[in-house]
Design a protein around this motif. Structure first.
Motif, PDB file in Angstrom:
ATOM      1  N   ASN A 164       1.217   3.339  -2.410  1.00 35.66           N
ATOM      2  CA  ASN A 164       1.748   3.952  -3.695  1.00 35.66           C
ATOM      3  C   ASN A 164       0.998   4.471  -4.506  1.00 35.66           C
ATOM      4  O   ASN A 164       0.912   4.332  -5.719  1.00 35.66           O
ATOM      5  CB  ASN A 164       2.612   2.640  -4.132  1.00 35.66           C
ATOM      6  CG  ASN A 164       1.719   1.498  -4.112  1.00 35.66           C
ATOM      7  OD1 ASN A 164       0.490   1.507  -3.800  1.00 35.66           O
ATOM      8  ND2 ASN A 164       2.341   0.273  -4.383  1.00 35.66           N
ATOM      9  N   SER A 165      -0.009   5.405  -4.070  1.00 40.26           N
ATOM     10  CA  SER A 165      -0.778   6.063  -4.761  1.00 40.26           C
ATOM     11  C   SER A 165      -0.933   7.438  -4.481  1.00 40.26           C
ATOM     12  O   SER A 165      -0.289   8.029  -3.398  1.00 40.26           O
ATOM     13  CB  SER A 165      -2.411   5.347  -4.607  1.00 40.26           C
ATOM     14  OG  SER A 165      -2.766   5.906  -3.448  1.00 40.26           O
ATOM     15  N   ARG A 197      -3.399  10.248  -3.298  1.00 38.78           N
ATOM     16  CA  ARG A 197      -4.635  10.260  -2.633  1.00 38.78           C
ATOM     17  C   ARG A 197      -5.299  11.806  -2.588  1.00 38.78           C
ATOM     18  O   ARG A 197      -4.704  12.646  -2.118  1.00 38.78           O
ATOM     19  CB  ARG A 197      -4.577   9.821  -1.040  1.00 38.78           C
ATOM     20  CG  ARG A 197      -4.031   8.454  -0.898  1.00 38.78           C
ATOM     21  CD  ARG A 197      -3.747   8.215   0.694  1.00 38.78           C
ATOM     22  NE  ARG A 197      -2.996   7.051   0.727  1.00 38.78           N
ATOM     23  CZ  ARG A 197      -2.377   6.533   1.918  1.00 38.78           C
ATOM     24  NH1 ARG A 197      -2.118   7.358   2.912  1.00 38.78           N
ATOM     25  NH2 ARG A 197      -1.859   5.463   1.906  1.00 38.78           N
ATOM     26  N   GLU A 257      -5.277   0.442  -2.855  1.00 34.85           N
ATOM     27  CA  GLU A 257      -3.937   0.572  -3.270  1.00 34.85           C
ATOM     28  C   GLU A 257      -3.095  -0.630  -3.582  1.00 34.85           C
ATOM     29  O   GLU A 257      -2.209  -0.707  -4.257  1.00 34.85           O
ATOM     30  CB  GLU A 257      -2.962   1.268  -2.279  1.00 34.85           C
ATOM     31  CG  GLU A 257      -3.416   3.030  -2.117  1.00 34.85           C
ATOM     32  CD  GLU A 257      -2.771   3.649  -1.093  1.00 34.85           C
ATOM     33  OE1 GLU A 257      -3.098   4.950  -1.001  1.00 34.85           O
ATOM     34  OE2 GLU A 257      -2.269   3.132  -0.234  1.00 34.85           O
ATOM     35  N   THR A 277       1.044  -1.200  -0.092  1.00 33.81           N
ATOM     36  CA  THR A 277      -0.121   0.068   0.106  1.00 33.81           C
ATOM     37  C   THR A 277       0.764   1.317   0.086  1.00 33.81           C
ATOM     38  O   THR A 277       2.037   1.107   0.036  1.00 33.81           O
ATOM     39  CB  THR A 277      -0.782   0.267   1.276  1.00 33.81           C
ATOM     40  OG1 THR A 277      -0.115   0.300   2.346  1.00 33.81           O
ATOM     41  CG2 THR A 277      -1.882  -1.205   1.270  1.00 33.81           C
ATOM     42  N   TYR A 326      -4.435   0.293  -7.568  1.00 33.44           N
ATOM     43  CA  TYR A 326      -4.975   1.702  -7.922  1.00 33.44           C
ATOM     44  C   TYR A 326      -4.022   2.749  -7.787  1.00 33.44           C
ATOM     45  O   TYR A 326      -3.591   2.963  -6.403  1.00 33.44           O
ATOM     46  CB  TYR A 326      -6.507   2.041  -7.453  1.00 33.44           C
ATOM     47  CG  TYR A 326      -7.389   1.174  -7.983  1.00 33.44           C
ATOM     48  CD1 TYR A 326      -8.234   1.317  -9.034  1.00 33.44           C
ATOM     49  CD2 TYR A 326      -7.707  -0.321  -7.664  1.00 33.44           C
ATOM     50  CE1 TYR A 326      -9.074   0.587  -9.852  1.00 33.44           C
ATOM     51  CE2 TYR A 326      -8.355  -1.291  -8.306  1.00 33.44           C
ATOM     52  CZ  TYR A 326      -9.271  -0.838  -9.259  1.00 33.44           C
ATOM     53  OH  TYR A 326     -10.016  -1.734  -9.783  1.00 33.44           O
ATOM     54  N   ASP A 327      -3.614   3.585  -8.513  1.00 32.29           N
ATOM     55  CA  ASP A 327      -2.658   4.458  -8.045  1.00 32.29           C
ATOM     56  C   ASP A 327      -2.999   6.096  -8.060  1.00 32.29           C
ATOM     57  O   ASP A 327      -2.241   6.886  -7.629  1.00 32.29           O
ATOM     58  CB  ASP A 327      -1.472   4.399  -9.211  1.00 32.29           C
ATOM     59  CG  ASP A 327      -1.996   4.886 -10.726  1.00 32.29           C
ATOM     60  OD1 ASP A 327      -3.032   4.714 -10.896  1.00 32.29           O
ATOM     61  OD2 ASP A 327      -1.176   5.573 -11.649  1.00 32.29           O
ATOM     62  N   ILE A 328      -4.365   6.131  -8.325  1.00 35.11           N
ATOM     63  CA  ILE A 328      -4.890   7.416  -8.114  1.00 35.11           C
ATOM     64  C   ILE A 328      -6.229   6.941  -7.248  1.00 35.11           C
ATOM     65  O   ILE A 328      -7.102   6.214  -7.615  1.00 35.11           O
ATOM     66  CB  ILE A 328      -5.709   7.992  -9.294  1.00 35.11           C
ATOM     67  CG1 ILE A 328      -4.280   8.441 -10.093  1.00 35.11           C
ATOM     68  CG2 ILE A 328      -6.154   9.377  -8.852  1.00 35.11           C
ATOM     69  CD1 ILE A 328      -3.407   9.503  -9.886  1.00 35.11           C
ATOM     70  N   VAL A 329      -6.470   7.644  -5.897  1.00 36.06           N
ATOM     71  CA  VAL A 329      -7.538   7.183  -5.036  1.00 36.06           C
ATOM     72  C   VAL A 329      -8.263   8.734  -4.589  1.00 36.06           C
ATOM     73  O   VAL A 329      -7.527   9.663  -4.349  1.00 36.06           O
ATOM     74  CB  VAL A 329      -7.264   6.573  -3.773  1.00 36.06           C
ATOM     75  CG1 VAL A 329      -8.269   6.276  -3.068  1.00 36.06           C
ATOM     76  CG2 VAL A 329      -6.653   5.140  -3.816  1.00 36.06           C
ATOM     77  N   HIS A 356      -3.580   5.598 -15.950  1.00 33.83           N
ATOM     78  CA  HIS A 356      -3.715   5.283 -14.441  1.00 33.83           C
ATOM     79  C   HIS A 356      -4.839   4.331 -14.050  1.00 33.83           C
ATOM     80  O   HIS A 356      -5.753   4.165 -14.853  1.00 33.83           O
ATOM     81  CB  HIS A 356      -3.949   6.575 -13.923  1.00 33.83           C
ATOM     82  CG  HIS A 356      -2.949   7.520 -14.032  1.00 33.83           C
ATOM     83  ND1 HIS A 356      -1.601   7.745 -13.082  1.00 33.83           N
ATOM     84  CD2 HIS A 356      -2.598   8.720 -14.937  1.00 33.83           C
ATOM     85  CE1 HIS A 356      -0.939   8.382 -13.654  1.00 33.83           C
ATOM     86  NE2 HIS A 356      -1.269   9.316 -14.443  1.00 33.83           N
TER      87      HIS A 356
END
Length: 322
Positions: free
Chosen positions: A49-50, A52, A139, A47, A143-146, A79
């Motif tokens: 690595n996104s 946020r 993550e 986790t 999913y690299d964009i939250v 992404h």
């Protein structure tokens, strides 16, 4: 399903496995809570690595349209985008995020996107807890964009700002002479102000932008490494969406290079531990057999002025300690 197998499937981005994991996180059963904790422990190394992003805005500002346009732009750039909601108002309204999910029709069909409503009829603390844990699970699933959207208003904005790297305030272009729906507290939380529906009236948009920029000069900067920008977009027409991502990219670079990004994450993790600890202690206290026995009458005595709040508090704590 064995937890390690479930964790492996979540890491592969399996939607059914993600659903099972989130169901464990959202469950109120003690045995499920224990399993959810174990699952998150297994996933934790994968986790963080996104980017946020928190998004808030006054009703009618076009949050759903913006998130759909922005999310679609990001997935087209390669992404993977997860959209989560914090909706403490759902116990009153029945929850508006499901409406949002149908409004974000294109994004909800996109295989590189994942949309999750918050649990309906819950307290802000409960929703925030599950949203944070769901964010970690997303993550781990790659999913690299939250994106965390505040659906309710008020305290939920502060809560969301405390769990994201970047907090975006959406405002309306038709501000006129007043800064529409603005609150100083929310302005202080913002890392960027995005004026949506800029195509409706360009003159008013320019005026509103000037007013927001002036207001930001008065406020103490949130970070020494970042100046809060005011951007204008038309989500409906897809105008200005790329500029929002470029701005986020600049923010990310500035924060990573200065070390502020990692420092903020560390502080958020410690703050979150304290929030959970206080939450759990409160639960432990209120479920204590002896406290439960006298709590209603003590509370009633305070309400009717028979005893002081401090005396009542001491009495309850004495019972708890015994």
């Amino acid at each position: 399903m064995e937890l390690h197998t479930l964790a492996d499937n979540i890491r592969k981005g399996n939607i059914r496995a993600m659903g099972k994991g989130i169901t464990l996180i959202e469950s109120k059963k003690p045995e499920h809570a224990q399993k959810a904790t174990q699952l998150l422990d297994i996933l934790l190394p994968h986790t963080g690595n996104s980017l946020r992003i928190g998004i808030t805005g006054v009703p009618g500002v076009g949050k759903s349209t913006f998130i759909e346009a922005f999310g679609s732009y990001l997935t087209a750039q390669g992404h993977k985008v997860a959209v989560l909601a914090v909706d403490p108002s759902s116990q009153i309204t029945g929850g508006s995020i499901l409406g949002d999910k149908t409004r974000m029709e294109e994004l909800s069909r996109n295989e590189r996107a994942f949309i999750r409503p918050s649990p309906a009829g819950d307290t802000l603390g409960g929703v925030a807890r599950r949203t944070r844990e769901t964010m970690l699970l997303c993550e781990a699933a790659g999913y690299d964009i939250v994106i965390v959207e505040t659906v309710g208003v008020g305290q939920s904005e502060t809560t969301v700002a405390s769990m994201v790297d970047f907090f975006m305030l959406l405002q309306l272009a038709t501000a006129g002479d007043e800064l529409q729906g603005i609150k100083k507290g929310v302005m202080e939380l913002a890392d960027a102000i995005i004026i949506n529906k800029a195509d409706i009236d360009q003159q008013k948009t320019a005026l509103a932008r000037q007013q927001y920029e002036n207001a930001l000069h008065i406020l103490r900067p949130k970070s020494r490494n970042w100046t809060v920008p005011v951007l204008t977009v038309s989500a409906l027409r897809n105008d200005g969406i790329a500029a929002v991502w470029d701005m986020l990219d600049s923010f990310n670079s500035a924060m990573q290079q200065s070390g502020e990004f990692a420092e903020t994450r560390r502080r958020q993790a410690v703050d979150w531990m304290w929030a959970l600890l206080m939450d759990d202690l409160k639960g432990l206290f209120l479920n204590h057999r002896d406290v439960k026995g006298i709590f209603p009458q003590v509370q009633d005595a305070v309400a009717h002025g028979i005893t002081t709040p401090s005396a009542a508090s001491r009495r309850l704590l004495d019972v708890f300690r015994r």
